[in-house]
Design a protein around this motif. Structure first.
Motif, PDB file in Angstrom:
ATOM      1  N   LEU A 228      34.794  28.225  33.536  1.00 55.48           N
ATOM      2  CA  LEU A 228      35.504  29.468  33.236  1.00 55.48           C
ATOM      3  C   LEU A 228      34.534  30.576  32.843  1.00 55.48           C
ATOM      4  CD1 LEU A 228      38.593  28.168  31.190  1.00 55.48           C
ATOM      5  CD2 LEU A 228      38.622  29.234  33.453  1.00 55.48           C
ATOM      6  N   LEU A 229      33.558  30.229  32.013  1.00 56.50           N
ATOM      7  CA  LEU A 229      32.572  31.205  31.557  1.00 56.50           C
ATOM      8  C   LEU A 229      31.767  31.743  32.737  1.00 56.50           C
ATOM      9  CD1 LEU A 229      31.738  32.199  28.640  1.00 56.50           C
ATOM     10  CD2 LEU A 229      29.756  30.725  28.906  1.00 56.50           C
ATOM     11  N   ILE A 230      31.312  30.844  33.608  1.00 53.30           N
ATOM     12  CA  ILE A 230      30.526  31.261  34.767  1.00 53.30           C
ATOM     13  C   ILE A 230      31.363  32.112  35.716  1.00 53.30           C
ATOM     14  CG2 ILE A 230      29.368  30.415  36.854  1.00 53.30           C
ATOM     15  CD1 ILE A 230      28.383  28.034  35.235  1.00 53.30           C
ATOM     16  N   SER A 231      32.597  31.702  35.982  1.00 53.21           N
ATOM     17  CA  SER A 231      33.451  32.409  36.932  1.00 53.21           C
ATOM     18  C   SER A 231      33.766  33.826  36.457  1.00 53.21           C
ATOM     19  CB  SER A 231      34.746  31.629  37.158  1.00 53.21           C
ATOM     20  OG  SER A 231      34.474  30.347  37.677  1.00 53.21           O
ATOM     21  N   LEU A 232      34.174  33.952  35.192  1.00 53.79           N
ATOM     22  CA  LEU A 232      34.504  35.276  34.667  1.00 53.79           C
ATOM     23  C   LEU A 232      33.277  36.178  34.601  1.00 53.79           C
ATOM     24  CD1 LEU A 232      36.937  34.195  31.799  1.00 53.79           C
ATOM     25  CD2 LEU A 232      37.551  35.481  33.863  1.00 53.79           C
ATOM     26  N   SER A 233      32.142  35.620  34.204  1.00 55.81           N
ATOM     27  CA  SER A 233      30.912  36.410  34.122  1.00 55.81           C
ATOM     28  C   SER A 233      30.461  36.865  35.504  1.00 55.81           C
ATOM     29  CB  SER A 233      29.807  35.598  33.447  1.00 55.81           C
ATOM     30  OG  SER A 233      30.179  35.202  32.148  1.00 55.81           O
ATOM     31  N   ALA A 234      30.545  35.982  36.495  1.00 49.31           N
ATOM     32  CA  ALA A 234      30.172  36.351  37.862  1.00 49.31           C
ATOM     33  C   ALA A 234      31.117  37.415  38.413  1.00 49.31           C
ATOM     34  CB  ALA A 234      30.186  35.113  38.753  1.00 49.31           C
ATOM     35  N   PHE A 235      32.395  37.325  38.067  1.00 49.10           N
ATOM     36  CA  PHE A 235      33.378  38.321  38.508  1.00 49.10           C
ATOM     37  C   PHE A 235      33.043  39.700  37.933  1.00 49.10           C
ATOM     38  CE2 PHE A 235      37.481  40.513  37.912  1.00 49.10           C
ATOM     39  CZ  PHE A 235      37.895  40.579  39.240  1.00 49.10           C
ATOM     40  N   ILE A 236      32.723  39.741  36.640  1.00 48.57           N
ATOM     41  CA  ILE A 236      32.365  41.015  36.000  1.00 48.57           C
ATOM     42  C   ILE A 236      31.068  41.577  36.577  1.00 48.57           C
ATOM     43  CG2 ILE A 236      31.698  42.081  33.813  1.00 48.57           C
ATOM     44  CD1 ILE A 236      33.580  40.069  32.433  1.00 48.57           C
ATOM     45  N   ALA A 237      30.086  40.709  36.813  1.00 51.18           N
ATOM     46  CA  ALA A 237      28.823  41.157  37.410  1.00 51.18           C
ATOM     47  C   ALA A 237      29.061  41.735  38.800  1.00 51.18           C
ATOM     48  CB  ALA A 237      27.842  39.993  37.477  1.00 51.18           C
ATOM     49  N   SER A 238      29.956  41.108  39.559  1.00 49.93           N
ATOM     50  CA  SER A 238      30.293  41.602  40.892  1.00 49.93           C
ATOM     51  C   SER A 238      30.919  42.986  40.811  1.00 49.93           C
ATOM     52  CB  SER A 238      31.237  40.617  41.584  1.00 49.93           C
ATOM     53  OG  SER A 238      31.538  41.044  42.892  1.00 49.93           O
ATOM     54  N   LEU A 239      31.839  43.172  39.865  1.00 45.90           N
ATOM     55  CA  LEU A 239      32.451  44.483  39.666  1.00 45.90           C
ATOM     56  C   LEU A 239      31.423  45.522  39.230  1.00 45.90           C
ATOM     57  CD1 LEU A 239      35.747  43.469  37.816  1.00 45.90           C
ATOM     58  CD2 LEU A 239      35.588  44.538  40.068  1.00 45.90           C
ATOM     59  N   THR A 240      30.471  45.099  38.398  1.00 46.25           N
ATOM     60  CA  THR A 240      29.421  46.018  37.958  1.00 46.25           C
ATOM     61  C   THR A 240      28.619  46.530  39.145  1.00 46.25           C
ATOM     62  OG1 THR A 240      29.250  44.784  35.881  1.00 46.25           O
ATOM     63  CG2 THR A 240      27.455  46.286  36.417  1.00 46.25           C
ATOM     64  N   GLY A 241      28.325  45.631  40.082  1.00 44.76           N
ATOM     65  CA  GLY A 241      27.610  46.044  41.286  1.00 44.76           C
ATOM     66  C   GLY A 241      28.389  47.061  42.104  1.00 44.76           C
ATOM     67  N   LEU A 242      29.699  46.874  42.195  1.00 44.19           N
ATOM     68  CA  LEU A 242      30.540  47.834  42.918  1.00 44.19           C
ATOM     69  C   LEU A 242      30.512  49.201  42.242  1.00 44.19           C
ATOM     70  CD1 LEU A 242      33.708  45.701  43.806  1.00 44.19           C
ATOM     71  CD2 LEU A 242      31.700  46.172  45.217  1.00 44.19           C
ATOM     72  N   LEU A 243      30.566  49.213  40.914  1.00 45.82           N
ATOM     73  CA  LEU A 243      30.547  50.479  40.184  1.00 45.82           C
ATOM     74  C   LEU A 243      29.196  51.180  40.326  1.00 45.82           C
ATOM     75  CD1 LEU A 243      32.461  49.352  36.979  1.00 45.82           C
ATOM     76  CD2 LEU A 243      33.231  51.077  38.618  1.00 45.82           C
ATOM     77  N   ILE A 244      28.110  50.409  40.294  1.00 52.35           N
ATOM     78  CA  ILE A 244      26.783  51.005  40.481  1.00 52.35           C
ATOM     79  C   ILE A 244      26.685  51.657  41.858  1.00 52.35           C
ATOM     80  CG2 ILE A 244      24.329  50.466  40.806  1.00 52.35           C
ATOM     81  CD1 ILE A 244      24.597  48.387  38.596  1.00 52.35           C
ATOM     82  N   ALA A 245      27.143  50.935  42.884  1.00 56.85           N
ATOM     83  CA  ALA A 245      27.108  51.484  44.242  1.00 56.85           C
ATOM     84  C   ALA A 245      28.024  52.695  44.381  1.00 56.85           C
ATOM     85  CB  ALA A 245      27.505  50.405  45.240  1.00 56.85           C
ATOM     86  N   ARG A 246      29.114  52.694  43.621  1.00 53.90           N
ATOM     87  CA  ARG A 246      30.061  53.813  43.695  1.00 53.90           C
ATOM     88  C   ARG A 246      29.447  55.096  43.176  1.00 53.90           C
ATOM     89  NH1 ARG A 246      32.445  57.506  44.499  1.00 53.90           N
ATOM     90  NH2 ARG A 246      34.579  58.142  44.008  1.00 53.90           N
ATOM     91  N   PHE A 247      28.673  55.001  42.091  1.00 56.45           N
ATOM     92  CA  PHE A 247      28.161  56.212  41.446  1.00 56.45           C
ATOM     93  C   PHE A 247      26.718  56.535  41.811  1.00 56.45           C
ATOM     94  CE2 PHE A 247      31.590  54.816  38.555  1.00 56.45           C
ATOM     95  CZ  PHE A 247      32.360  55.975  38.566  1.00 56.45           C
ATOM     96  N   ALA A 248      25.990  55.614  42.406  1.00 61.23           N
ATOM     97  CA  ALA A 248      24.603  55.877  42.794  1.00 61.23           C
ATOM     98  C   ALA A 248      24.567  56.716  44.075  1.00 61.23           C
ATOM     99  CB  ALA A 248      23.853  54.567  43.008  1.00 61.23           C
ATOM    100  N   GLY A 249      23.714  57.722  44.075  1.00 62.91           N
ATOM    101  CA  GLY A 249      23.645  58.596  45.234  1.00 62.91           C
ATOM    102  C   GLY A 249      22.832  58.036  46.383  1.00 62.91           C
ATOM    103  N   GLY A 250      21.924  57.122  46.104  1.00 56.57           N
ATOM    104  CA  GLY A 250      21.073  56.567  47.146  1.00 56.57           C
ATOM    105  C   GLY A 250      20.503  55.229  46.734  1.00 56.57           C
TER     106      GLY A 250
END
Length: 337
Positions: A228-250
């Motif tokens: 459970l700990l690994i799954s939830l943490s990996a899910f949040i990390a995945s979302l973090t990557g999406l947010l970084i790509a969303r706001f990064a210009g390049g």
């Protein structure tokens, strides 16, 4: 879920050296930590005494062995060379009649300087210690805590891999113009989010599970909380990557964001765990960072604790909040399902 599209994106990621390095690095570090085995590094902190052959009595040499390591040199010149060598941190000890004389270079670490300064007094009072009752308290291996800490840092880094996967994947699509094609494809926003989260989520879980298999051994009762700990943490990390790509210009800006977020995910939990008492208000506030819950949970697991209710609850709340944030920020881009 579009499995064909997911497969093509994983193939594209194989050519990204940063993603491959992020995937393999925790596993390699885990193997290195595992090779430490039961090595004890406590001797590394022991003072090193240098003596001249046939200069000190057997009793004095035995006393020095009780308090550190002893290196024997053939003459005074060899001892002097060892003392001034900055790589040895050697404290020179020579006979001065019934007492001992101590020599040091003057540029050694503070700990060794203090030892050298008090050594003659300790030697003078060595017999007084036998007048008192001594009790030896057995302790665990000196590197147990350090090894546990390294394992947890490595596993948190492995979970963070999903962030790098997603961010680099989407930023590469921006650089190549594929992102504009995605916007006109017959793909709903829900399908897009599922597909992008799956890339980092699956990659992060795979890297973390391999690292965990290399580094730790779990009891039956610890398996479910760990998953459970690994799954939830990996899910949040995945979302973090999406947010970084969303706001990064390049691409370069995205890489800088990844490094900053990675430092923010790793450094504060270590500081909080080592400095702030558990149960305090500041310790509770530290759960604002999702990596804090992950870090505390993994430390608890390695210390034999299977009760991770607080950590799991914190990660579930973070998952909901971060997913909602991403959905809101991309609401105007993709078609509704």
């Amino acid at each position: 879920m579009n499995w064909t599209g997911l497969k093509l994106q994983f193939k594209a990621i194989r050519h990204d050296k940063l993603c491959i390095l992020t995937f393999l690095l925790p596993i390699i570090v885990g193997l290195a930590i595992n090779l430490l085995g039961d090595m004890d590094f406590s001797s590394a902190a022991e003072p090193s005494f240098g003596i001249v052959k046939d200069d000190l009595s057997e009793e004095t040499i035995a006393w020095l062995y009780e308090n550190g390591t002893v290196a024997v040199y053939k003459d005074t010149e060899a001892l002097r060379a060892a003392i001034i060598d900055p790589s040895t941190q050697t404290v020179g000890v020579m006979s001065d009649g019934t007492e001992i004389q101590v020599f040091r270079s003057g540029d050694e670490m503070q700990m060794y300087a203090v030892i050298a300064d008090v050594l003659p007094q300790l030697y003078t009072q060595r017999n007084a210690a036998t007048e008192y009752r001594q009790v030896l308290i057995p302790s665990e291996s000196g590197n147990d805590f350090l090894k546990t800490l390294l394992v947890v840092i490595t596993m948190v880094t492995a979970m963070f891999m999903g962030c790098t996967f997603n961010a680099m994947n989407i930023l590469s699509e921006k650089e190549d113009g594929i992102v504009y094609i995605n916007e006109i494809l017959p793909m709903s926003r829900t399908q897009y989010i599922k597909q992008k989260i799956a890339i980092g989520f699956l990659g992060g879980i795979l890297s973390t599970i391999i690292t965990a298999f290399v580094c730790i051994r779990l009891s039956a009762i610890q398996i479910l909380p760990t998953i459970l700990l690994i799954s939830l943490s990996a899910f949040i990390a995945s979302l973090t990557g999406l947010l970084i790509a969303r706001f990064a210009g390049g691409l370069m800006v995205g890489i800088a964001y990844i490094k900053i977020v990675m430092i923010m995910f790793l450094a504060p939990p270590i500081f909080f765990y080592l400095i702030i008492p558990s149960g305090s208000i500041l310790y509770t506030i530290s759960y604002v960072l999702p990596s804090s819950a992950t870090f505390y949970g993994l430390m608890g697991i390695l210390e034999g604790n299977a009760d991770l209710g607080t950590e799991i609850a914190a990660l579930i709340i973070h998952s909901i909040l971060w997913l909602s944030l991403y959905v809101i920020t991309t609401k105007h881009i993709y078609n509704q399902a």
